[in-house]
Design a protein around this motif. Structure first.
Motif, PDB file in Angstrom:
ATOM      1  N   ARG A  38       0.842  -1.198   0.000  1.00  0.00           N
ATOM      2  CA  ARG A  38       0.000   0.000   0.000  1.00  0.00           C
ATOM      3  C   ARG A  38       0.875   1.245   0.000  1.00  0.00           C
ATOM      4  N   ASP A  41      -1.300   6.491  -1.722  1.00  0.00           N
ATOM      5  CA  ASP A  41      -2.559   6.733  -2.430  1.00  0.00           C
ATOM      6  C   ASP A  41      -3.455   5.497  -2.449  1.00  0.00           C
ATOM      7  N   ASP A  42      -2.957   4.382  -1.935  1.00  0.00           N
ATOM      8  CA  ASP A  42      -3.703   3.132  -2.036  1.00  0.00           C
ATOM      9  C   ASP A  42      -4.574   2.900  -0.804  1.00  0.00           C
ATOM     10  N   HIS A  43      -5.324   3.912  -0.442  1.00  0.00           N
ATOM     11  CA  HIS A  43      -6.195   3.806   0.721  1.00  0.00           C
ATOM     12  C   HIS A  43      -7.564   4.354   0.362  1.00  0.00           C
ATOM     13  N   ALA A  44      -8.576   3.588   0.683  1.00  0.00           N
ATOM     14  CA  ALA A  44      -9.932   3.990   0.323  1.00  0.00           C
ATOM     15  C   ALA A  44     -10.535   4.830   1.452  1.00  0.00           C
TER      16      ALA A  44
END
Ligand SMILES: Cc1cc2nc3c(=O)[nH]c(=O)nc-3n(C[C@H](O)[C@H](O)[C@H](O)COP(=O)(O)OP(=O)(O)OC[C@H]3O[C@@H](n4cnc5c(N)ncnc54)[C@H](O)[C@@H]3O)c2cc1C
Ligand code: FES
Ligand code: FES
Lengths: 582, 160, 273
Positions: A38, A41-44
């Motif tokens: 992760r 930017d790979d976080h919702a």
């Protein structure tokens, strides 16, 4: 491929190595190949907002007015930020270690100093809406004369780039417009030398171009904190910077990161963290601020360009008896880390050579270019390039093989370096010998017999020479740049280690300021030997970070007991954060 | 503004979502469907970190309209492993140290996967060509090329 | 805000495009989507066409007909189009070639337009449709001149006369990045030889002017001559006639002018062998 040369320095090494020389899998590799790693930017996040910045189209201009009314009304826009919305809208990165004055706004207020400088930030529901609203911001500029060349910038009457430093140079030790190094008497040695070889070297700025652009996602957490997914290379450096700019207690920031999609030095500037967190504070929603590729290339800070003049005094037999280096770092519009780069550069002069007379004047000049910053060995790489190209020139001038010239002048264990430290663990001679062997380059028997461990520190090589010092280049007085010597320090004089002095003296900008004025005392005698580290501990920057939130201005903290007192080994300036033991 | 419905097969599962008109597939995958394997590196087609397969062919998801994927089969690096078992390309990337920061890795793997699907025994030049749209700023490419050739069991020699 | 319309027929798309100044056709989107992603294109309507006619190819006659939506990868998949493979392969990496259309390439600004450069040396015709009604074939050179003046219109197909001898068609792209990169310049040459002499020479340059251009001075120098040293020298002399290169991140205008004659001479020397 990798070859371990166990024949070299065999008695200095413990060869019971567990990892070196063996393959072992990196911990993060399975995540990388399964795409489960992760990155920031790979976080919702639900209700994620997007921040985009309006940037200056001018290299240098006064801002007459900023009209955000239309942008604020545009569809999807949640908030439009200007300089006035930033709690502490002036910062310099190394203020965390009390080095330099705050000189850079997060959002420009009265003038812009480089093309691409952030002026207004727009926060909207979608990137497309933020893009559309960006076009509606009206900024009226009055273009000013820019300056792009480091030496032009230092001339009297040049346009003032950065109002915090009106002379367009970083101020060293609160006294000089440049960083000095003095060792011996270079002028006398030039006069004595058989030849003087001089040249100019000009570097270009280099963009790190990380595959992942700079960016941050910040979101309110349930416990009155903000969670910050950051691309920063120095996560806690970025946390401290963000806390200062937003005037927040640092324990209200929960930074998550360390997984960086390529940094190379270009992710230490906290380009996006403060605005993303400010956005989250003001909207109560998660805010994502990611540079697009064009922004990354044009306004993400590059490696600073340097201009370097090298002047060597050389004897017919190839011995270099004097080296003077004058160098100009192009900081761009703001300091960022260039002040530190110049110190690193100075610390590297004269390169890995034993030269009895050395001096250098290293300037950090402000120009209307994108601010420059850290990049892989910054401060050292460029001057090394200049020095090594110059070594080839010197070899040509005295008609000598360039490898032999290096071996002849290479420093050896026990030699006194220009910084009044004894060289140890030197290995240049062996490196050159192995390189020559690999390249099939013939070396004389004499050169092949040399070693780094023998005959160093002999006689004058181990001594601090009588040193001529001067008051050239006082702050605010460009007329003093050509002044003559003012004093000769007797042989053996060394500087008192700052760590042995009271650390704080006086206050500046409401904050404690370090004492950085050098003082001198006769050197203690040292044994030039590998096992015996020298007592002298240079410390170009103060050891204790003493940043305090801006308001109310606190009293300067009492000087912490200096860590150096308890240290036995040499202390050296490390990374950006101060000192570490070696 | 009206949202557009779009439905496609993602790594073997049928997925449906609503997108803004001109939304690109990269954003739909990442923000809409939570598949973070394709990355944003440029939004200009130049870096290849957003590479996905559309009906088996490599496409740049940053330049692809999400609505254009209606009814198609989209595959990302998230879907490469077979349960807990690595795909041979993934194993070869691990063995050859073909990732440093790892940011280009999902796109590289996808480009390589498309190559090997068509050409199981590529030459070195064919490997270089296959990843010529993918930038890696860390490795210098050689470990990646070696990994792809190893996964294919190919020596990389030119075919006669 | 920017929206998308999907049209099942060419006629429907043509209607929208001629009625709405803010409507823009997307082919592969490799250029349009950049503007969207970077916020340069924020308003209007993107028009997508799913009409299979747009990707049709008829490759049997003397005049090949290629739908404007044909991609570089589709060109590369057809052995009948081998003479165009060099130009198609020169564009982007495999993913770009799966997306980039030959229709979109007609509109690609300098230094792009490599495929169009190849078509220009083949005397291709562009089938332009404006509004409803049948398309009208226009010589590519004329089409490019109109494009420079800002004229719009939907391209439905390209008609390419098949070279009698594919060996007489040459394409060269000069770029700095290996294995491929954006063009410093590209050169396409169709040099039919009759009795050892060039007849109906066509030379086209990419990235030497705002649109791909014909090198008419070179064509004149070659016409009716054998490709000998004297002819090559004359061609080289005329190489720069009519060029208007620009300075960009890839090369300066000066550099482009400097290297063009060298690469032209190499191409012609190769053709002479
Ligand atoms: C990484 C990368 C590398 C590239 N390398 C190259 C290269 O080496 N050489 C090169 O030439 N190009 C290159 N390109 C540019 C581009 O991909 C090609 O020029 C491509 O052919 C453009 O086609 P498209 O279908 O993607 O165009 P689109 O982006 O869909 O459209 C481009 C323009 O053409 C118009 N248009 C498209 N189709 C039609 C039509 N049928 N009728 C009317 N107007 C139309 C659009 O409205 C738009 O204005 C590159 C692009 C990328 C991203
Ligand atoms: S993000 Fe799509 S190619 Fe770079
Ligand atoms: S591993 Fe960092 S970009 Fe490839």
């Amino acid at each position: 491929m990798l070859e371990m040369r166990k024949d070299l320095f065999a008695d200095e090494r413990d060869d019971n190595l567990n990892e070196v020389g063996k393959g072992s899998q990196r911990q993060d590799m399975p995540g990388h190949v399964t795409a489960r790693t992760r990155f920031f930017d790979d976080h919702a996040f639900d209700g994620l907002l997007h921040l985009k910045v309006v940037r200056s189209p001018h290299a240098h201009a006064r801002i007459r007015s900023i009209d955000i009314a239309a942008a604020a009304r545009a569809p999807g826009v949640k908030r439009v930020l200007r300089g006035a919305d930033v709690p502490v809208n002036k910062n310099t990165l190394l203020s965390l270690i009390n080095f330099g004055k705050d000189d850079e706004p997060t959002l420009a207020v009265s003038k812009v100093c480089y093309k691409g400088e952030p002026v207004v930030a727009i926060i909207a529901d979608t990137e497309a809406q933020a893009h559309a609203a960006r076009k509606l911001v009206r900024v009226e500029y009055e273009p000013l004369k820019p300056v792009f060349d480091v030496e032009e910038a230092l001339k009297p009457g040049a346009p003032v780039v950065n109002e915090t430093y009106p002379g367009n140079y970083f101020e060293y030790h609160e006294r000089f417009d440049h960083q000095k190094l003095r060792f011996g008497d270079v002028d006398a040695a030039f006069a004595r030398a058989d030849q003087v070889v001089e040249a100019r070297y000009q570097m270009s700025p280099i963009e790190h171009a990380p595959t992942e652009t700079n960016g941050t996602i910040a979101a309110p957490e349930h416990n009155d904190r903000y969670v910050v997914h950051s691309c920063a290379q120095g996560l806690f450096f970025s946390l401290g910077t963000t806390a200062k700019i937003l005037n927040l207690e640092s324990n209200r920031l929960h930074f998550i990161g360390g997984t960086v999609g390529g940094g190379f030095g270009g992710k230490v500037d906290s380009l996006t963290e403060p605005l993303a967190v400010l956005g989250a504070m003001l909207t109560g929603r998660p805010v994502r601020y990611v540079l697009d590729r064009e922004e990354e290339m044009l306004t993400g800070s590059p490696r600073g360009a340097e201009r370097i003049y090298v002047k060597d005094g050389v004897m017919r037999d190839g011995r270099i008896v004097a080296r003077h280096i004058r160098s100009y770092f192009d900081a761009g519009a703001y300091t960022r880390l260039s002040s530190y780069a110049a110190i690193k550069c100075t610390a590297h002069i004269p390169g890995p050579y034993s030269i009895p007379n050395v001096s250098s004047d290293v300037y950090v000049a402000y120009t209307n270019r994108c601010p420059s910053t850290a990049m892989r060995g910054f401060g050292v790489t460029a001057v090394d390039f200049a020095i090594e190209v110059h070594m080839d020139r010197v070899a040509e001038a005295v008609n000598m093989d360039p490898m032999e010239l290096r071996i002849l002048n290479a420093y050896r264990d026990g030699d006194m370096k220009a910084h009044r430290r004894v060289a140890k663990n030197t290995a240049l001679i062996e490196c050159v010998q192995v390189a020559a062997e690999k390249a099939g380059w013939p070396l004389s028997d004499t050169a092949r017999r040399q070693t780094s461990v023998a005959s160093g520190g002999a006689g004058e090589r181990g001594q601090i020479p009588a040193t001529v010092i001067d008051q050239r280049g006082q702050i605010g007085r460009p007329d003093t740049r050509t002044g003559g010597p003012t004093q000769t320090l007797p042989a053996g004089t060394t500087r008192i280690a700052l760590s042995k002095e009271p650390v704080m003296e006086g206050a500046r900008d409401g904050r404690a300021a370090p004492t950085q004025v050098p003082r001198y005392e006769p050197a203690p005698r040292h044994e030039p030997a590998r096992a015996q580290p020298p007592a002298y501990a240079p410390q170009p920057a103060p050891p204790a970070p003493s940043y305090q939130p801006a308001s109310p201005p606190p009293a300067p903290p009492a000087p912490a007991p200096s860590p150096a007192h308890t240290q036995h080994g040499a202390v050296r300036f490390s990374s950006v954060f101060g000192t570490r033991r070696r | 503004m009206a949202k557009h419905p779009v439905q496609f097969r993602l790594n073997g599962s049928d997925r449906a979502t609503f997108v803004d008109g001109a939304e690109n597939l990269l954003n739909t995958l990442r923000r809409g469907l939570g598949d973070f394997a394709p990355k944003y590196g440029c939004g200009q087609g130049t870096c290849g970190v957003c590479t996905v397969l559309v009906d088996g062919e490599p496409h740049l998801s940053c330049l692809t309209l999400a609505v254009a994927c209606e009814g198609r089969h989209v595959e990302t690096a998230s879907g490469m492993a077979d349960g807990p078992d690595f795909h041979p390309l993934q194993a070869a990337f691990m063995d050859h140290f073909a990732a440093q920061c790892g940011f280009c890795t999902p796109g590289m793997l996808t480009a390589a996967r498309a190559l090997l699907a068509k050409n199981p025994n590529p030459t070195r030049d064919e490997v270089v060509e296959a990843i010529s749209g993918n930038i890696c700023r860390c490795t210098g490419y050689e470990p990646i090329i070696a990994a792809i050739l190893a996964a294919a069991g190919s020596s990389g020699a030119r075919r006669a | 805000m920017l929206d998308v319309r999907t049209c099942a027929s060419l006629a429907e798309a043509a209607g929208i495009l001629s009625g709405d100044r803010q409507a823009l056709l997307v082919g592969g989107g490799t250029l349009v989507m950049r503007d969207v992603n970077e916020g340069r294109l924020t308003d209007g309507t993107l028009v997508r066409v799913t009409d299979p006619a747009l990707t049709q190819m008829s490759l049997s006659g003397a005049r090949l007909e290629l739908g404007a939506g044909v991609t570089m990868a589709m060109v590369l998949a057809r052995p009948e189009l081998a003479f165009l493979h060099g130009a198609a392969r020169a564009i982007g990496g495999p993913a770009v070639r799966n997306m980039a259309t030959i229709g979109g390439n007609l509109f690609a600004p300098m230094p792009y337009g490599d495929f169009t450069t190849a078509l220009l040396a083949l005397d291709a015709l562009v089938v332009v449709q404006s509004g409803y009604g049948a398309g009208r074939p226009v010589p590519l050179e004329e089409f490019l001149a109109a494009r420079e003046r800002g004229s719009q219109g939907m391209v439905t197909a390209l008609q390419v006369p098949r070279p009698q001898n594919p060996q007489h068609f040459h394409f060269r792209k000069i770029s700095r990045v290996k294995p491929k990169g954006i063009a410093v310049l590209s050169i396409a040459a169709h040099l039919p030889l009759a009795g050892g002499r060039v007849a109906q020479a066509r030379i086209a340059y990419g990235a030497m002017a705002p649109t791909p251009m014909r090198a008419k001075g070179v064509e004149r120098a070659l016409e009716g001559r054998a490709l000998d040293a004297a002819t090559l020298a004359a061609a080289r002399q005329a190489a720069l006639e009519g060029t208007r290169p620009e300075t960009d991140a890839i090369a300066s205008a000066w550099y482009r002018r400097e290297v063009l004659p060298v690469h032209l001479a190499r191409l012609l020397a190769g053709a002479a062998r």
